[in-house]
Design an enzyme around this catalytic site. Sequence first.
Site, PDB file in Angstrom:
ATOM      1  N   THR A  17       0.834  -1.204   0.000  1.00 49.74           N
ATOM      2  CA  THR A  17       0.000   0.000   0.000  1.00 49.74           C
ATOM      3  C   THR A  17       0.868   1.253   0.000  1.00 49.74           C
ATOM      4  O   THR A  17       0.533   2.259  -0.612  1.00 49.74           O
ATOM      5  CB  THR A  17      -0.907   0.028   1.255  1.00 49.74           C
ATOM      6  OG1 THR A  17      -1.573  -1.228   1.394  1.00 49.74           O
ATOM      7  CG2 THR A  17      -1.943   1.137   1.173  1.00 49.74           C
ATOM      8  N   SER A 112       6.172   3.899   8.699  1.00 47.56           N
ATOM      9  CA  SER A 112       5.017   4.615   9.225  1.00 47.56           C
ATOM     10  C   SER A 112       4.657   4.240  10.654  1.00 47.56           C
ATOM     11  O   SER A 112       5.459   4.416  11.551  1.00 47.56           O
ATOM     12  CB  SER A 112       3.835   4.388   8.287  1.00 47.56           C
ATOM     13  OG  SER A 112       2.791   5.232   8.629  1.00 47.56           O
ATOM     14  N   HIS A 113       3.465   3.653  10.844  1.00 48.35           N
ATOM     15  CA  HIS A 113       2.959   3.368  12.182  1.00 48.35           C
ATOM     16  C   HIS A 113       3.482   2.034  12.724  1.00 48.35           C
ATOM     17  O   HIS A 113       3.167   1.669  13.851  1.00 48.35           O
ATOM     18  CB  HIS A 113       1.435   3.329  12.142  1.00 48.35           C
ATOM     19  CG  HIS A 113       0.930   2.369  11.098  1.00 48.35           C
ATOM     20  ND1 HIS A 113       1.017   2.647   9.757  1.00 48.35           N
ATOM     21  CD2 HIS A 113       0.389   1.151  11.198  1.00 48.35           C
ATOM     22  CE1 HIS A 113       0.538   1.630   9.071  1.00 48.35           C
ATOM     23  NE2 HIS A 113       0.145   0.699   9.921  1.00 48.35           N
ATOM     24  N   LYS A 125      10.139   3.948   0.228  1.00 47.82           N
ATOM     25  CA  LYS A 125       9.062   4.351  -0.667  1.00 47.82           C
ATOM     26  C   LYS A 125       9.590   5.376  -1.659  1.00 47.82           C
ATOM     27  O   LYS A 125      10.387   6.240  -1.288  1.00 47.82           O
ATOM     28  CB  LYS A 125       7.956   4.966   0.200  1.00 47.82           C
ATOM     29  CG  LYS A 125       6.743   5.415  -0.562  1.00 47.82           C
ATOM     30  CD  LYS A 125       5.640   5.775   0.404  1.00 47.82           C
ATOM     31  CE  LYS A 125       5.781   7.195   0.905  1.00 47.82           C
ATOM     32  NZ  LYS A 125       4.468   7.838   1.136  1.00 47.82           N
ATOM     33  N   ASP A 276       1.707   9.809  13.732  1.00 41.80           N
ATOM     34  CA  ASP A 276       2.343   8.498  13.655  1.00 41.80           C
ATOM     35  C   ASP A 276       3.847   8.601  13.386  1.00 41.80           C
ATOM     36  O   ASP A 276       4.424   9.698  13.410  1.00 41.80           O
ATOM     37  CB  ASP A 276       1.656   7.636  12.594  1.00 41.80           C
ATOM     38  CG  ASP A 276       1.940   8.113  11.179  1.00 41.80           C
ATOM     39  OD1 ASP A 276       2.243   9.312  11.009  1.00 41.80           O
ATOM     40  OD2 ASP A 276       1.872   7.300  10.238  1.00 41.80           O
ATOM     41  N   ASP A 278       5.844   8.544  10.804  1.00 42.58           N
ATOM     42  CA  ASP A 278       6.365   9.432   9.768  1.00 42.58           C
ATOM     43  C   ASP A 278       5.575  10.724   9.626  1.00 42.58           C
ATOM     44  O   ASP A 278       5.793  11.487   8.676  1.00 42.58           O
ATOM     45  CB  ASP A 278       6.452   8.699   8.425  1.00 42.58           C
ATOM     46  CG  ASP A 278       5.101   8.211   7.931  1.00 42.58           C
ATOM     47  OD1 ASP A 278       4.226   7.941   8.779  1.00 42.58           O
ATOM     48  OD2 ASP A 278       4.912   8.099   6.710  1.00 42.58           O
ATOM     49  N   ASP A 280       2.397  11.458   8.931  1.00 43.06           N
ATOM     50  CA  ASP A 280       1.324  11.720   7.967  1.00 43.06           C
ATOM     51  C   ASP A 280      -0.064  11.404   8.515  1.00 43.06           C
ATOM     52  O   ASP A 280      -1.066  11.761   7.911  1.00 43.06           O
ATOM     53  CB  ASP A 280       1.576  11.002   6.624  1.00 43.06           C
ATOM     54  CG  ASP A 280       1.755   9.506   6.759  1.00 43.06           C
ATOM     55  OD1 ASP A 280       1.707   8.998   7.898  1.00 43.06           O
ATOM     56  OD2 ASP A 280       1.955   8.846   5.719  1.00 43.06           O
ATOM     57  N   ARG A 281      -0.135  10.730   9.676  1.00 42.38           N
ATOM     58  CA  ARG A 281      -1.453  10.447  10.258  1.00 42.38           C
ATOM     59  C   ARG A 281      -1.732  11.381  11.425  1.00 42.38           C
ATOM     60  O   ARG A 281      -0.806  11.930  12.029  1.00 42.38           O
ATOM     61  CB  ARG A 281      -1.503   9.019  10.799  1.00 42.38           C
ATOM     62  CG  ARG A 281      -1.358   7.984   9.727  1.00 42.38           C
ATOM     63  CD  ARG A 281      -1.612   6.619  10.314  1.00 42.38           C
ATOM     64  NE  ARG A 281      -1.423   5.610   9.289  1.00 42.38           N
ATOM     65  CZ  ARG A 281      -1.917   4.395   9.346  1.00 42.38           C
ATOM     66  NH1 ARG A 281      -2.623   4.026  10.405  1.00 42.38           N
ATOM     67  NH2 ARG A 281      -1.703   3.547   8.378  1.00 42.38           N
ATOM     68  N   THR A 343      -7.747   2.175  -1.210  1.00 39.92           N
ATOM     69  CA  THR A 343      -6.915   2.514  -0.057  1.00 39.92           C
ATOM     70  C   THR A 343      -5.496   2.880  -0.485  1.00 39.92           C
ATOM     71  O   THR A 343      -4.908   2.214  -1.330  1.00 39.92           O
ATOM     72  CB  THR A 343      -6.882   1.308   0.899  1.00 39.92           C
ATOM     73  OG1 THR A 343      -8.194   1.129   1.434  1.00 39.92           O
ATOM     74  CG2 THR A 343      -5.892   1.508   2.023  1.00 39.92           C
ATOM     75  N   GLU A 363      -9.941   6.565   6.400  1.00 35.68           N
ATOM     76  CA  GLU A 363     -10.428   6.192   7.727  1.00 35.68           C
ATOM     77  C   GLU A 363      -9.292   5.846   8.680  1.00 35.68           C
ATOM     78  O   GLU A 363      -9.487   5.787   9.881  1.00 35.68           O
ATOM     79  CB  GLU A 363     -11.405   5.016   7.624  1.00 35.68           C
ATOM     80  CG  GLU A 363     -10.902   3.786   6.857  1.00 35.68           C
ATOM     81  CD  GLU A 363      -9.742   3.080   7.483  1.00 35.68           C
ATOM     82  OE1 GLU A 363      -9.749   2.954   8.715  1.00 35.68           O
ATOM     83  OE2 GLU A 363      -8.825   2.661   6.745  1.00 35.68           O
ATOM     84  N   SER A 364      -8.096   5.589   8.135  1.00 36.06           N
ATOM     85  CA  SER A 364      -6.963   5.167   8.943  1.00 36.06           C
ATOM     86  C   SER A 364      -6.217   6.345   9.557  1.00 36.06           C
ATOM     87  O   SER A 364      -5.013   6.282   9.743  1.00 36.06           O
ATOM     88  CB  SER A 364      -6.011   4.353   8.077  1.00 36.06           C
ATOM     89  OG  SER A 364      -5.648   5.099   6.918  1.00 36.06           O
ATOM     90  N   LYS A 375      -0.712  12.560   2.854  1.00 37.63           N
ATOM     91  CA  LYS A 375      -1.514  12.947   3.994  1.00 37.63           C
ATOM     92  C   LYS A 375      -0.611  13.650   5.001  1.00 37.63           C
ATOM     93  O   LYS A 375       0.601  13.481   4.959  1.00 37.63           O
ATOM     94  CB  LYS A 375      -2.246  11.752   4.591  1.00 37.63           C
ATOM     95  CG  LYS A 375      -1.404  10.557   4.986  1.00 37.63           C
ATOM     96  CD  LYS A 375      -2.323   9.402   5.374  1.00 37.63           C
ATOM     97  CE  LYS A 375      -1.561   8.208   5.920  1.00 37.63           C
ATOM     98  NZ  LYS A 375      -1.100   7.298   4.873  1.00 37.63           N
ATOM     99  N   ARG A 495      -8.850  -6.525   7.648  1.00 37.59           N
ATOM    100  CA  ARG A 495      -9.539  -5.342   8.130  1.00 37.59           C
ATOM    101  C   ARG A 495     -11.016  -5.442   7.748  1.00 37.59           C
ATOM    102  O   ARG A 495     -11.336  -5.705   6.588  1.00 37.59           O
ATOM    103  CB  ARG A 495      -8.962  -4.075   7.502  1.00 37.59           C
ATOM    104  CG  ARG A 495      -7.462  -3.890   7.748  1.00 37.59           C
ATOM    105  CD  ARG A 495      -7.083  -2.422   7.569  1.00 37.59           C
ATOM    106  NE  ARG A 495      -5.659  -2.201   7.448  1.00 37.59           N
ATOM    107  CZ  ARG A 495      -4.765  -2.265   8.440  1.00 37.59           C
ATOM    108  NH1 ARG A 495      -5.178  -2.577   9.663  1.00 37.59           N
ATOM    109  NH2 ARG A 495      -3.490  -2.036   8.223  1.00 37.59           N
TER     110      ARG A 495
HETATM  111  C1  VG1 Z   1      -2.842   1.317   5.830  1.00 39.11           C
HETATM  112  C2  VG1 Z   1      -4.115   2.139   5.841  1.00 39.11           C
HETATM  113  C3  VG1 Z   1      -4.175   3.031   4.611  1.00 39.11           C
HETATM  114  C4  VG1 Z   1      -2.906   3.903   4.561  1.00 39.11           C
HETATM  115  C5  VG1 Z   1      -1.678   3.022   4.613  1.00 39.11           C
HETATM  116  C6  VG1 Z   1      -0.395   3.825   4.678  1.00 39.11           C
HETATM  117  O1  VG1 Z   1      -2.833   0.464   4.704  1.00 39.11           O
HETATM  118  O2  VG1 Z   1      -5.244   1.300   5.886  1.00 39.11           O
HETATM  119  O3  VG1 Z   1      -5.332   3.815   4.678  1.00 39.11           O
HETATM  120  O4  VG1 Z   1      -2.886   4.669   3.393  1.00 39.11           O
HETATM  121  O5  VG1 Z   1      -1.716   2.188   5.766  1.00 39.11           O
HETATM  122  O6  VG1 Z   1      -0.415   4.693   5.764  1.00 39.11           O
HETATM  123  P1  VG1 Z   1      -3.224  -1.082   4.796  1.00 39.11           P
HETATM  124  O7  VG1 Z   1      -2.963  -1.636   3.412  1.00 39.11           O
HETATM  125  O8  VG1 Z   1      -2.398  -1.694   5.871  1.00 39.11           O
HETATM  126  O9  VG1 Z   1      -4.686  -1.120   5.172  1.00 39.11           O
HETATM  127  V1  VG1 Z   1       1.022   5.070   6.560  1.00 39.11           V
HETATM  128  O10 VG1 Z   1       0.672   6.216   7.647  1.00 39.11           O
HETATM  129  O11 VG1 Z   1       1.528   3.544   6.865  1.00 39.11           O
HETATM  130  O12 VG1 Z   1       2.083   5.633   5.314  1.00 39.11           O
HETATM  131 CO    CO Z   2       2.306   7.137   8.231  1.00 41.78          CO
END
Ligand code: VG1
Ligand code: CO
Length: 542
Positions: A17, A112-113, A125, A276, A278, A280-281, A343, A363-364, A375, A495
């Site tokens: 993703t 990220s998270h 990325k 989070d 990085d 972006d959340r 997504t 939604e995340s 984001k 999910r």
């Molecule tokens: C998750 C979230 C998605 C988001 C992605 C990257 O992906 O659901 O909405 O864009 O993380 O966010 P997945 O495929 O695990 O559902 V971040 O803050 O990790 O760059």
């Molecule tokens: Co992130």
Amino acid sequence: MIRTAATTPFADQKPGTSGLRKKVPHFRQPNYVENFIQSIFDALDGFAGQTLVVGGDGRYFNAEVVQIVIRMAAANGFGRVLVGRDGLLSTPAASNVIRKYKAFGGIILSASHNPGGPTEDFGIKYNIGNGGPAPEKVTDAIFERTKAIVAWKTVDGPDVDLSRIGETKVGQMTVGIIDPVDDYAALMETLFDFDAIRALFASGFSMRFDAMSAVTGPYAEEILERRLGAPAGTVINKVPLPDFGGHHPDPNLVHAKDLYDLMMGPDAPDFGAASDGDGDRNLVIGRGQFVTPSDSLAILAANANLAPGYAGGLKGIARSMPTSAAADHVAKKLGIGCYETPTGWKFFGNLLDAGLATICGEESAGSGSDHVREKDGLWAVLLWLNILAVRRESVKTVVEKHWTEFGRNYYSRHDYEGLDATVANALMDELRNSLPALPDAHMNDLFVARADDFAYSDPVDGSLSKRQGVRVIFRGGSRVVFRLSGTGTEGATLRVYIERYEPDPARHGLDTQEALRELIANADMIAGIAARTGRAAPDVIT
Ligand code: VG1
Ligand code: CO
């Protein structure tokens, strides 16, 4: 001197993703990082002499990979690399730097998270010249290249000192070390009414921002405490740590529970927020009032005109498919376009570039606008502050008035983590097979209206993305959505997204899980979650 090293392909370098994510020991295999970086460069065309932006969220292994990328960029013919000091750039800040300095693209190092540390997660990325995540046609080309790569190129030499702002040379290439916060903070000043927010803080408005020992700390400290006058101590956990202090830097109700408990308790400040790994959340919680990310997107869109950067109104709103339809009600009222994408932020780039959408969200806990192409956690927090500074109402009042005007979309996501990948894939396959039989099925007083596997046709370039999540929509608009995560590094995560619309204000005070009870039961009945996975309950409910 350019050195070419022979290598052989790895079979598992398909970006998910949001980039390639694996455990650190996996990335540490000889050639693993180099193969992927070289495959990115091989998949691109026309960057000779151009600028590449490099930075990451500071997690374990960040600094080493920054050095690898710098050397390989020099060997591959980039003219300049711009790096955030100490190798740090939040994801939205990197997006801004790419745009501002007209870079060819950027490499963002983050998972990220996901947790960080010697045995935890790392990620790489690639972002294109508009500042946004590479679209599927680019990530597909990178993946194809990883399967055929035979060599990678580097230059030998000492590490660059990342701690000092200024310019230096690696081979023929210039390396510029820049302040990671300056450009970003300057951009925020153009979007928001800093005087109004300063006046809000001066009037005694209290806030807690939890940077979760991740990359946003320095940004939040500079902007909230230095430029906006929030009292020292407003930002907590503000020093980025390689292992995020041992926590998941995930701003949700499980990993940011301390903030949640504070905000629901007797000593709650007016406003609570977190971001989070990085940056972006965002998580937004008012005193005694949690705001779901889907509601937050809708409320930000409905009130964005209160901030100078959006005073002229919005061109359109885009949301990912699993995100609740709360924002759709706002778009309808504003008479603007509304887009539903798969997504992942990479699907918003074309809509933003084409001027079809101004604000986007997922939604995340992700929302953002056309100011960058990622984001942006702190952006969302600042837009909330700008709205509160103008309206001078509590978060709770703003949320309740929004529901009264637009109706309430009860919404929750249930995650089943660490599932056996074979079991999870079988569950999804079976679900897909059952789709034709679902319409008109009757369960728990609800009738299925339609059921499909979401496919997205990009309105700008016409590209088609299939198999983006199974949706079961009931008569009246309630729905459940199922998909597998594309960001995990261990097993599979299922999910399940559950949504019910309630227009009647007299029924807006229900507990969310209670309000969604029949739908939750239906989701289990449709997918056989408990039976197939042996799990009685989800691991994470957000
Ligand atoms: C998750 C979230 C998605 C988001 C992605 C990257 O992906 O659901 O909405 O864009 O993380 O966010 P997945 O495929 O695990 O559902 V971040 O803050 O990790 O760059
Ligand atoms: Co992130």
